[in-house]
Scaffold this active site. Structure first.
Site, PDB file in Angstrom:
ATOM      1  N   GLU A 246       6.476   8.687  -4.246  1.00 32.26           N
ATOM      2  CA  GLU A 246       6.143   7.265  -4.293  1.00 32.26           C
ATOM      3  C   GLU A 246       5.223   7.015  -5.484  1.00 32.26           C
ATOM      4  O   GLU A 246       4.231   7.726  -5.654  1.00 32.26           O
ATOM      5  CB  GLU A 246       5.464   6.808  -3.008  1.00 32.26           C
ATOM      6  CG  GLU A 246       5.270   5.308  -2.972  1.00 32.26           C
ATOM      7  CD  GLU A 246       4.687   4.778  -1.659  1.00 32.26           C
ATOM      8  OE1 GLU A 246       4.432   3.574  -1.586  1.00 32.26           O
ATOM      9  OE2 GLU A 246       4.486   5.568  -0.736  1.00 32.26           O
TER      10      GLU A 246
ATOM     11  N   GLU B 108      -0.676   7.212   8.092  1.00 31.41           N
ATOM     12  CA  GLU B 108       0.583   7.814   7.647  1.00 31.41           C
ATOM     13  C   GLU B 108       1.572   7.945   8.799  1.00 31.41           C
ATOM     14  O   GLU B 108       2.775   7.762   8.610  1.00 31.41           O
ATOM     15  CB  GLU B 108       0.314   9.176   6.994  1.00 31.41           C
ATOM     16  CG  GLU B 108      -0.687   9.164   5.857  1.00 31.41           C
ATOM     17  CD  GLU B 108      -0.387   8.137   4.776  1.00 31.41           C
ATOM     18  OE1 GLU B 108       0.785   7.765   4.593  1.00 31.41           O
ATOM     19  OE2 GLU B 108      -1.336   7.688   4.108  1.00 31.41           O
TER      20      GLU B 108
ATOM     21  N   HIS C 190       3.276   4.657   9.540  1.00 29.80           N
ATOM     22  CA  HIS C 190       4.309   4.331   8.563  1.00 29.80           C
ATOM     23  C   HIS C 190       5.704   4.736   9.042  1.00 29.80           C
ATOM     24  O   HIS C 190       6.704   4.237   8.503  1.00 29.80           O
ATOM     25  CB  HIS C 190       4.030   5.046   7.235  1.00 29.80           C
ATOM     26  CG  HIS C 190       3.299   4.215   6.231  1.00 29.80           C
ATOM     27  ND1 HIS C 190       3.647   2.920   5.931  1.00 29.80           N
ATOM     28  CD2 HIS C 190       2.239   4.509   5.417  1.00 29.80           C
ATOM     29  CE1 HIS C 190       2.851   2.453   4.994  1.00 29.80           C
ATOM     30  NE2 HIS C 190       1.986   3.390   4.664  1.00 29.80           N
TER      31      HIS C 190
END
Length: 850
Positions: free
Chosen positions: A122, A291, A294
């Protein structure tokens, strides 16, 4: 290095890719300088696309061969990718490339960290691995075979076949390339298991280097708490057979949510009482939750394009804030979030780097991983929830997950589910996503014959590219206090949607004191005519924890501004108010510790700049030090009692209650050290059995300039631990006298343990310099020169970290002509470097253009 010539990308130009990726098969033959990547991708024409040109992103790739449907092709290759003719029907594209992970210092794509292979894709790192449509709206299932002489070979999804020197993985959930991950190395697993609410057993692992096994337990418990919380609060269940986390030393970010294989900066997952502070534990808990969350808000539903980054990040930051508030102290979490928001995002909004939560254009997407996208994006979610209510919010989220699972979405998709659930028109609310800048909310009050009226007026100053601002929808939480301090009107949410609006209350026997913007219900700057007496009244009586803290903070600002501008003595009213807070045992210790804190020196500079006053950083530093000494002297009879009452006995625990006690004890210790020259701090340092107490005591000794011996002892004790050494580097710069800050930082960059290629060590040292307001902005300009020197050194190696550190210069126009000239010269010197990265070029060009 990519071409630094700026090429602006616009949201309005979005078009879908001409082909869909039906499946992706990757084979990695790992070698440090010559890894081979063989790809086999099934493409089909995209019926939603009109442009059928076939272009695959690719950077720094050595193409060995390429085929379409088994036939060799000779594609056109550029610095940005590969193009060729493609069939107007489903086809198979195959290619083999060679890459060099060992020499990849940018830490994007596939690189090496201490002999371990790892990835960071990313936003646009996958194009450094193989040729592919590296954009978030191209989603596909991935099957990966990793070959190499390593005990651990990991990728996304569920494990498949494995044997001597290979392992296969299959991720059944379609994902964009930015979520691809691979890790290979000599690692040790800390295993556990979790059973989901539907009875599915999931294997959990935290992979670390040998020697770090004792730092995994807290992270594993945080992961399981996150999984339980997401099931309970959002009804979201984990969807693979395994969830792996890997700790990596060299990592540009905090962590990455790759599907089923989260890669973490070691500092954001490894923890033990001996090496980690209470704040480290809380940060690790929040990042692991972030995280994990997500998995649904980012992975199962991702963003259509990078302009929609806030769709996954703002929502997930909001969710991790909810998580921390539920597990710990909600008021403390809210206050801490606002301190961070004002310190970073408000500064961003008020300067040359201002941009909307959803920007309309960018040159380098890595430069838009900002506080505006993350923290302000989360504030927008919070406002939406406040406006529609908890029940409607829950229904809208359920609809969002049901409708868009497996899709790449936009802000319009997100708002549409709320409009359908509530029947509201959110056109005006959408301006929070499309308009940059922090609104200023002006308020006037009037009282006559039992009728009380508050009149609000909103305005947002011009920002780059947006000179005119339309009014936004602002939820204003308000309560009213009577003359005796008791609440006579409980919290109400006033919905402001016009440029000016009034709200009235009838039948009041006397003029009330308003408590406005409770819980910081909107990310605005509240401007009202008030005085220290009213602030002291709210500090003593407000029933809203945030506004009680805010009243104390406003008193501190008023006191410090008077000291800076007129040389006034510290306000007796403020000192009395803080003493009352310290003695108030009805307040939890963590809240009291926060309330004893002062506004940042950067905040004070901005307040003065807003008044048209050019401030002197040294004068601000001196005023803060004088006020802290005055507080210590005013509280000296109470400090020992509070310190003793907040001592925690028994085994160390990072939970909220003991952490709060330590926070207050150490705040008191910092004040008391100004009176005893660090005697109590030395005693705490010598007896400390955990890093929170040891590091806090060391900070107090450095504050009093008596810490050399303890500093040397600390180094000898912890020189083997890279994460503790980051603390050692950063603390010395943070507590240096302004005139010595640049010299201390420069000396540390010459230390044998300084490694500018490691982002954690670079940020610990040079980041601390940039954050030391009076030191960085010392009249000599040495701080500017030193930081610029190191940014020039780092940019060819790691453009991402370099560009983000450039934000230290974003407020250059707030200062006097001499400092402006020096900062501008350093910015121009960096920009003049040959082959400067696109990342750094964009950041500094925007800063200079202000």
């Amino acid at each position: 290095m990519r071409d630094a010539a700026p090429k602006t990308i616009y949201l309005k130009d979005y078009t879908p890719f001409g082909y869909t990726a039906q499946s992706v098969h990757l084979r990695f033959k790992l070698a440090p300088k010559a890894t081979r990547v063989i790809s086999r991708i099934a493409f089909a024409p995209n019926p939603d696309a009109t442009d059928k040109s076939f272009f695959l992103h690719g950077e720094q790739l050595d193409l060995k061969w390429a085929k379409i449907n088994g036939e060799a092709i000779t594609p056109q290759i550029s610095e940005e990718g590969l193009s060729c003719d493609a069939p107007d029907e489903p086809f198979i594209f195959e290619a083999e490339v060679e890459i060099s992970p060992e020499t990849n210092t940018a830490l994007e794509g596939l690189y090496m960290s201490g002999g371990m292979y790892c990835t960071q894709c990313e936003a646009e790192g996958f194009r450094k691995i193989t040729y592919y449509p590296d954009r978030p709206d191209v989603m596909s299932t991935f099957t990966v075979r990793v070959e190499g002489p390593h005990p651990v070979l990991l990728s996304n999804g569920n494990p498949g076949d494995s044997g001597d020197g290979f392992a296969e993985w299959h991720d059944p959930w379609p994902k964009p390339a930015y979520l691809f991950a691979l890790v290979a190395g000599d690692l040790v697993a800390h295993p556990d298991r979790f059973t989901t609410m539907s009875g599915k057993d999931v294997d959990l692992n935290i992979y670390v280097r040998a020697g770090d096994e004792d730092k995994c337990a807290f992270g594993m418990e945080a992961l399981k708490k996150s999984m339980i919380w997401d099931e309970k609060v959002y009804g979201r269940e984990y969807d693979l057979d395994i969830f792996n986390i890997v700790a990596v030393d060299d990592f540009n970010m905090g962590a990455m949510e790759n599907k089923g294989l989260n890669v973490f900066n070691s500092s954001c997952v490894l923890a033990s009482p001996e090496t980690s502070t209470d704040s480290n534990f809380e940060r690790i808990e929040a990042i692991i939750a972030h995280e994990y969350f997500h998995n649904w808000t980012g992975n199962r539903i991702t963003c259509r394009d990078w302009f929609q980054l806030c769709l996954k990040e703002g929502l997930t930051v909001y969710r991790d804030s909810q998580f921390t508030s539920d597990l710990r102290s909600a008021p403390v979490k809210r206050i801490s979030d606002v301190i961070d928001l004002r310190g970073r995002q408000f500064a961003e909004d008020g300067g040359p780097l201002a941009h909307p939560v959803r920007p309309g254009s960018f040159v380098e997407i890595n430069n838009f991983y900002t506080a505006t996208v993350y923290e302000k994006g989360a504030e927008v979610i919070g406002m939406l929830k406040t406006l529609v209510g908890d029940e409607a919010y829950a229904k809208a989220l359920d609809l969002y997950f049901d409708r868009h699972d497996g899709q790449a979405c936009t802000i319009e998709d997100w708002l549409q589910v709320f409009e359908e659930v509530t029947g509201r028109n959110l056109k005006r609310f959408k301006r929070w996503y499309t308009s940059a800048g922090t609104p200023r909310l002006h308020v006037k009050e009037s009282y006559k014959n039992g009728r009380y009226k508050l009149t609000f007026r909103q305005e947002t100053p011009p920002t780059p590219g947006q000179p005119q601002k339309k009014p936004r929808v602002i939820p204003i939480a308000v309560g009213l206090l009577g003359v005796d301090g008791k609440e006579i009107v409980a919290t109400q949410v006033l919905e402001m949607s016009k440029r000016q609006q009034s709200f009235k209350w009838e039948g009041l026997s006397a003029k009330p004191t308003p408590s406005i913007l409770r819980g910081f219900s909107a990310p605005v700057i509240l401007e009202r005519d008030t005085d220290d007496a009213q602030r002291a009244f709210l500090l003593a009586h407000d029933t809203d924890p945030f506004n009680r803290w805010e009243a104390g903070r406003e008193l501190a600002k008023s006191t410090l501004l008077a000291m800076i501008e007129t040389g006034a003595a510290p306000s007796a009213g403020y000192l009395d108010g803080m003493l009352a807070v310290l003695r108030d045992d009805t307040l939890d210790p963590a809240t009291r510790a926060l309330m004893l804190g002062l506004p940042s020196q950067s905040d004070l500079t901005q307040i003065l700049a807003d008044k048209g006053v050019t401030s002197d950083p040294q004068a601000i530093y001196d005023a803060v030090q004088t006020l802290k000494l005055a507080m210590a002297q005013h509280m000296q009879d109470t400090l020992p009692r509070i310190y003793a009452a907040c001592q925690v006995t028994g085994p160390y625990s990072p939970e909220a209650e003991p952490a709060g006690k330590r926070a207050l004890a150490n705040a008191v210790l910092a004040l008391g050290s100004r009176l005893d020259g660090g005697k109590a701090a030395q005693e705490q340092y010598d007896s400390a059995d955990n890093m929170t107490q040891q590091l806090s005591a060391l900070a107090c000794l450095l504050q009093e300039n008596v810490g050399d011996a303890a500093l040397a002892k600390f180094y000898q004790q912890w020189k083997h631990d890279r994460l503790v050494m980051d603390k050692w580097f950063g603390l010395q710069v943070s507590y240096a006298a302004p005139e010595d800050t640049a010299k201390v930082a420069e000396t540390l960059t010459q230390h044998a343990d300084f490694d500018h290629k490691n982002p954690n060590r670079f940020r610990a040292t040079l980041g601390a310099l940039a954050m030391h307001h009076a030191g960085f902005h010392h009249i000599s300009g040495k701080g500017y020169t030193l930081l610029a020197d190191w940014l020039i050194t780092l940019d060819p190696l790691n453009p991402q970290t370099t560009a983000r550190m450039c934000s230290a210069f974003q407020t250059w126009k707030r200062y006097d002509a001499g400092r402006q000239t020096m900062m501008k010269a350093e910015i121009e010197r960096i920009l003049a470097q040959p082959s400067l990265s696109r990342d750094t070029t964009e950041m500094l060009t925007r800063i200079l253009a202000a």
